[in-house]
Motif scaffolding. Structure first.
Motif, PDB file in Angstrom:
ATOM      1  N   ALA A 117       0.882  -1.178  -0.060  1.00  0.00           N
ATOM      2  CA  ALA A 117      -0.183  -0.048  -0.027  1.00  0.00           C
ATOM      3  C   ALA A 117       0.840   1.382   0.018  1.00  0.00           C
ATOM      4  N   ASP A 118       1.922   1.036   0.647  1.00  0.00           N
ATOM      5  CA  ASP A 118       2.987   2.461   0.715  1.00  0.00           C
ATOM      6  C   ASP A 118       3.593   2.606  -0.521  1.00  0.00           C
ATOM      7  N   THR A 119       4.018   1.519  -1.175  1.00  0.00           N
ATOM      8  CA  THR A 119       4.444   1.608  -2.557  1.00  0.00           C
ATOM      9  C   THR A 119       3.492   2.336  -3.389  1.00  0.00           C
ATOM     10  N   ILE A 120       2.351   1.937  -3.522  1.00  0.00           N
ATOM     11  CA  ILE A 120       1.360   2.614  -4.336  1.00  0.00           C
ATOM     12  C   ILE A 120       1.260   4.007  -4.106  1.00  0.00           C
ATOM     13  N   LYS A 121       1.190   4.334  -2.613  1.00  0.00           N
ATOM     14  CA  LYS A 121       0.945   5.762  -2.242  1.00  0.00           C
ATOM     15  C   LYS A 121       2.226   6.451  -2.901  1.00  0.00           C
ATOM     16  N   ARG A 122       3.395   6.033  -2.559  1.00  0.00           N
ATOM     17  CA  ARG A 122       4.668   6.569  -3.201  1.00  0.00           C
ATOM     18  C   ARG A 122       4.588   6.895  -4.638  1.00  0.00           C
ATOM     19  N   TYR A 123       4.244   5.863  -5.319  1.00  0.00           N
ATOM     20  CA  TYR A 123       4.164   5.884  -6.873  1.00  0.00           C
ATOM     21  C   TYR A 123       3.117   6.925  -7.106  1.00  0.00           C
ATOM     22  N   ALA A 124       1.934   7.041  -6.533  1.00  0.00           N
ATOM     23  CA  ALA A 124       1.166   8.208  -6.822  1.00  0.00           C
ATOM     24  C   ALA A 124       1.937   9.642  -6.754  1.00  0.00           C
ATOM     25  N   GLU A 125       2.585   9.694  -5.672  1.00  0.00           N
ATOM     26  CA  GLU A 125       3.267  10.893  -5.260  1.00  0.00           C
ATOM     27  C   GLU A 125       4.392  11.248  -6.424  1.00  0.00           C
ATOM     28  N   LEU A 126       4.855  10.222  -7.073  1.00  0.00           N
ATOM     29  CA  LEU A 126       5.752  10.478  -7.959  1.00  0.00           C
ATOM     30  C   LEU A 126       5.205  11.082  -9.252  1.00  0.00           C
ATOM     31  N   GLN A 127       3.817  10.850  -9.273  1.00  0.00           N
ATOM     32  CA  GLN A 127       3.140  11.488 -10.407  1.00  0.00           C
ATOM     33  C   GLN A 127       2.346  12.766 -10.196  1.00  0.00           C
ATOM     34  N   GLY A 128       3.008  13.129  -8.885  1.00  0.00           N
ATOM     35  CA  GLY A 128       2.630  14.570  -8.443  1.00  0.00           C
ATOM     36  C   GLY A 128       1.322  14.627  -7.712  1.00  0.00           C
ATOM     37  N   LYS A 129       0.836  13.618  -7.189  1.00  0.00           N
ATOM     38  CA  LYS A 129      -0.687  13.628  -6.679  1.00  0.00           C
ATOM     39  C   LYS A 129      -0.427  13.800  -5.233  1.00  0.00           C
ATOM     40  N   ARG A 130      -1.485  14.267  -4.620  1.00  0.00           N
ATOM     41  CA  ARG A 130      -1.678  14.557  -2.929  1.00  0.00           C
ATOM     42  C   ARG A 130      -1.972  13.349  -2.499  1.00  0.00           C
ATOM     43  N   THR A 131      -1.619  12.595  -1.640  1.00  0.00           N
ATOM     44  CA  THR A 131      -2.130  11.399  -1.253  1.00  0.00           C
ATOM     45  C   THR A 131      -2.564  11.250   0.172  1.00  0.00           C
ATOM     46  N   GLY A 185       6.670  -6.090  -8.698  1.00  0.00           N
ATOM     47  CA  GLY A 185       7.774  -6.857  -8.495  1.00  0.00           C
ATOM     48  C   GLY A 185       8.125  -7.069 -10.030  1.00  0.00           C
ATOM     49  N   ARG A 186       7.198  -7.098 -11.165  1.00  0.00           N
ATOM     50  CA  ARG A 186       7.403  -7.385 -12.462  1.00  0.00           C
ATOM     51  C   ARG A 186       8.009  -6.173 -12.792  1.00  0.00           C
ATOM     52  N   GLY A 187       7.675  -4.851 -12.332  1.00  0.00           N
ATOM     53  CA  GLY A 187       8.428  -3.841 -12.583  1.00  0.00           C
ATOM     54  C   GLY A 187       9.762  -3.486 -12.382  1.00  0.00           C
ATOM     55  N   MET A 188      10.050  -4.048 -11.147  1.00  0.00           N
ATOM     56  CA  MET A 188      11.435  -4.129 -10.527  1.00  0.00           C
ATOM     57  C   MET A 188      12.276  -5.057 -11.682  1.00  0.00           C
ATOM     58  N   ALA A 189      11.813  -6.065 -11.688  1.00  0.00           N
ATOM     59  CA  ALA A 189      12.541  -7.256 -12.699  1.00  0.00           C
ATOM     60  C   ALA A 189      13.025  -6.371 -13.971  1.00  0.00           C
ATOM     61  N   LEU A 190      12.049  -5.401 -14.543  1.00  0.00           N
ATOM     62  CA  LEU A 190      12.682  -4.638 -15.757  1.00  0.00           C
ATOM     63  C   LEU A 190      13.597  -3.825 -15.341  1.00  0.00           C
ATOM     64  N   ILE A 191      13.385  -3.208 -14.346  1.00  0.00           N
ATOM     65  CA  ILE A 191      14.384  -1.889 -14.134  1.00  0.00           C
ATOM     66  C   ILE A 191      15.866  -2.607 -13.867  1.00  0.00           C
ATOM     67  N   ILE A 222      15.003   6.634  -9.717  1.00  0.00           N
ATOM     68  CA  ILE A 222      13.760   7.415  -9.593  1.00  0.00           C
ATOM     69  C   ILE A 222      12.471   6.604  -9.553  1.00  0.00           C
ATOM     70  N   MET A 223      12.712   5.162 -10.205  1.00  0.00           N
ATOM     71  CA  MET A 223      11.801   4.368 -10.371  1.00  0.00           C
ATOM     72  C   MET A 223      11.556   3.492  -9.232  1.00  0.00           C
ATOM     73  N   LEU A 224      12.713   3.357  -8.688  1.00  0.00           N
ATOM     74  CA  LEU A 224      12.849   2.607  -7.504  1.00  0.00           C
ATOM     75  C   LEU A 224      12.379   3.274  -6.194  1.00  0.00           C
ATOM     76  N   GLN A 225      11.876   4.610  -6.089  1.00  0.00           N
ATOM     77  CA  GLN A 225      11.791   5.075  -4.987  1.00  0.00           C
ATOM     78  C   GLN A 225      10.492   4.780  -4.102  1.00  0.00           C
ATOM     79  N   PRO A 226       9.486   4.390  -4.852  1.00  0.00           N
ATOM     80  CA  PRO A 226       8.324   3.918  -4.050  1.00  0.00           C
ATOM     81  C   PRO A 226       8.624   2.746  -3.476  1.00  0.00           C
ATOM     82  N   VAL A 227       9.570   1.775  -3.850  1.00  0.00           N
ATOM     83  CA  VAL A 227       9.908   0.506  -3.083  1.00  0.00           C
ATOM     84  C   VAL A 227      10.953   0.881  -1.925  1.00  0.00           C
TER      85      VAL A 227
END
Ligand code: MSP
Length: 559
Positions: free
Chosen positions: A58-72, A448-454, A501-506
């Motif tokens: 849940a925290d990862t999702i929240k941080r990902y939304a923040e990377l997109q400039g959202k207030r969470t 997890g799949r996103g991490m694999a690509l990174i 940058i993309m690893l920040q949420p995790v």
């Protein structure tokens, strides 16, 4: 020499419409707000690694939304009423509230230790929640969805759920050897109950629920869970018993105007998602409905059938997405105290550090399929990915040998990179495509799949360093080598930058420190900055690699 690294300007930032692509995805809403919920935890025992998974996801999702400039908003809390807790407190000979506080505090501690950015922590014993639930109940009554009736059925205290004849079976309890009745779905013991209850007209909502699920692809993810929900709905729905007699259940919120009955703990618990946003609302709610509700697959029915039906009945909007994750096992067995295979998340955090364990849990944790926990695997992931792939790449391009050149790392012009010699083409294409590919996975909740690509991209970048041997180029003292060195350095630094940058949420701490090493301005760490060549505009070469902590310290040896 000009020490400024210029933006390459190869492509302007992605247009906003691309960043918030359409469809039911984690970044689907164009609104500037994003509301993520965690299930609230039962306080009958201490947290384990399964809870940690829910929290970090849940925290990862929240941080990902923040990377997109959202207030969470990220809600969490503890589910403190019901027979299960009442009985556990009785067994412990404790006052129920005191009993709850003790465990609730442990969960709160875990959220802190997990570095989860919880904005609201609710306890269902909080006064404002009590008022919210009572109000919600009255709305259901006023709108004609509650009636009193005789109810007989099998009740599992562990699940706080009624089951029908078809949902139970007689068998021998593996741990006690005693014969008894058990819920087929959860495996928990059930008891026969016959009593007068209040009921919610759930059956009336069957068609609307089917319409909701079928009309909103992705509203329940993954597909396997969506199909499960449709299966339940299509096989028919019975009205739901939503109270228990006070004589049996005292530890709960009384039914308004009928104190001989206590509100069913799941109705009480589900309303928490509204309470934390100020329900009952006098004006428009600030965040409600949730953009993503993270739940384990075991509590899908409550969130994907009962909850939306209750909301429809109350005239409230439905959640935009329910993300039901799989479970953690150990030795391929369900974790349970009696088997002694329960992992303590506090110990794991202590042992590996918060980001390495966050990384493992997200990388190996399943959305559709269960993940199996083992200490060896935690270390393998840490060493293989964070140390060898990412850390190694970073330390190679930020090495002392190249330090002097980093200080003058300057103009990698668009022209230089565009004239990319063939040796750069593979990596370049990979880095250009990477953010969109990762986004597709992240949007689904498949971090997890996103991490694999990174990490595949870090492999390509490491290969690029190996084959270009910047440590040899640096020895040569001619303008052509100098120019080539800048390009080679650029590619590896760029790979680290985009990955970090993309690893920040995790792994927020480690990724943040890496970006500090690259002297990437805090304002340039958003998702839009993952674009190839973007994001260096506020960096000066002289600042790179300034942080005291070396890369080796960033990913230290652990065992
Ligand atoms: N109190 C209810 C939720 C009410 S929400 C309105 C509850 N609590 S729980 O403490 O039992 O579980 C909380 C979450 O932890 C659930 O999402 C559940 O799936 C998750 N996990 C519990 N054990 C788990 C694993 N072994 N693995 C992964 N997650 C698991 O249910």
């Amino acid at each position: 020499m000009n020490f400024r690294i210029r933006p390459l300007g190869i492509a302007a930032r992605a247009p906003v419409s691309r960043l918030f692509s359409t469809g039911r995805q984690l970044s689907s809403t164009t609104a500037d707000k994003f509301y993520v919920t965690q299930p609230i935890f039962y306080v009958n025992s201490v947290p384990h690694i399964g809870h940690f998974y829910t929290i970090v996801l849940a925290d990862t999702i929240k941080r990902y939304a923040e990377l997109q400039g959202k207030r969470t908003k990220l809600s969490a809390g503890t589910d403190e009423h019901g027979l299960k807790i009442q009985q556990a407190a009785e067994r412990a000979a404790k006052d129920p509230l005191e009993f709850c506080t003790q465990f609730s505090d442990r969960f709160r501690d875990l959220m802190k230790a997990s570095n989860a950015g919880i904005t609201d922590f609710i306890r269902t014993t909080d006064t404002n929640h009590y008022q919210a639930v009572a109000h919600f109940w009255k709305v259901l009554v006023d709108r004609g969805f509650i009636y009193k009736g005789e109810h007989s059925g099998w009740y599992a205290v562990s699940d706080e759920a009624f089951y029908t004849e078809g949902q139970v079976e007689e068998r021998v309890d593996a741990s006690t050897g005693a014969r008894g009745m058990f819920a087929i779905e959860s495996g928990q013991p059930v008891e026969w109950v016959s009593e007068v209850n209040y009921k919610f007209k759930l059956a009336e909502f069957r068609d609307r629920l089917i319409e909701w699920v079928e009309g909103n692809p992705g509203v329940i993810y993954p597909e396997i869970r969506r199909n499960e929900v449709l299966g339940w709905l299509k096989s028919g729905l019975e009205d739901l018993s939503v109270s228990r007699p006070r004589s049996r259940l005292q530890w709960g919120i009384p039914v308004p105007e009928d104190p001989d009955h206590t509100i069913y703990v799941w109705v009480d618990a589900l309303v928490n998602y509204a309470t934390v946003d100020g329900y009952p609302w006098t004006a428009k709610p600030e965040f409600f409905p949730p953009d993503v509700q993270v739940v384990g697959k075991d509590i899908l029915r409550f969130h994907a059938v009962y909850w939306p039906a209750l909301l429809m009945a109350a005239g409230l909007p439905l959640p935009r997405r329910i993300l039901a994750h799989a479970h953690w096992t150990m030795g391929s067995q369900k974790m349970s105290k009696s088997k002694g295979n329960v992992v303590d998340p506090f110990e794991a955090i202590q042992r590996y550090g918060v980001d390495p364990i966050r990384y493992f849990i997200i990388r190996n944790g399943g959305i559709a399929n269960d993940g199996d926990y083992s200490s060896e695997e935690v270390l393998v992931r840490y060493k293989k990915d964070l140390v060898s792939r990412l850390g190694n790449l970073a330390s190679r391009c930020l090495s002392d040998r190249l330090a002097a050149k980093l200080a003058s790392f300057s103009v990698v012009s668009q022209q230089q990179v565009e004239q990319a010699n063939e040796r750069d083409a593979t990596l370049r294409a990979m880095l250009v495509d990477l953010p969109a590919k990762v986004k597709t996975q992240f949007d689904l909740g498949e971090f997890g799949r996103g991490m694999a690509l990174i990490f595949d991209a870090t492999d390509a970048a490491n290969k690029h360093v190996t084959s270009n041997e910047p440590w040899n180029i640096v020895q040569k003292d001619d303008p052509e080598s100098e120019a080539r060195l800048q390009v080679v350095l650029f590619y590896s630094l760029e790979a680290v930058r985009i990955a970090a940058i993309m690893l920040q949420p995790v792994i927020p701490e480690k990724a943040g420190l890496l970006l500090d090493h690259l002297a990437i301005d805090k304002a340039d760490r958003k998702w839009s900055d993952t674009q190839f060549g973007a994001g260096w505009k506020n960096t000066t070469g002289g600042n790179i690699n300034r942080p005291r902590e070396s890369i080796a310290q960033l990913f230290p040896k652990i065992s």
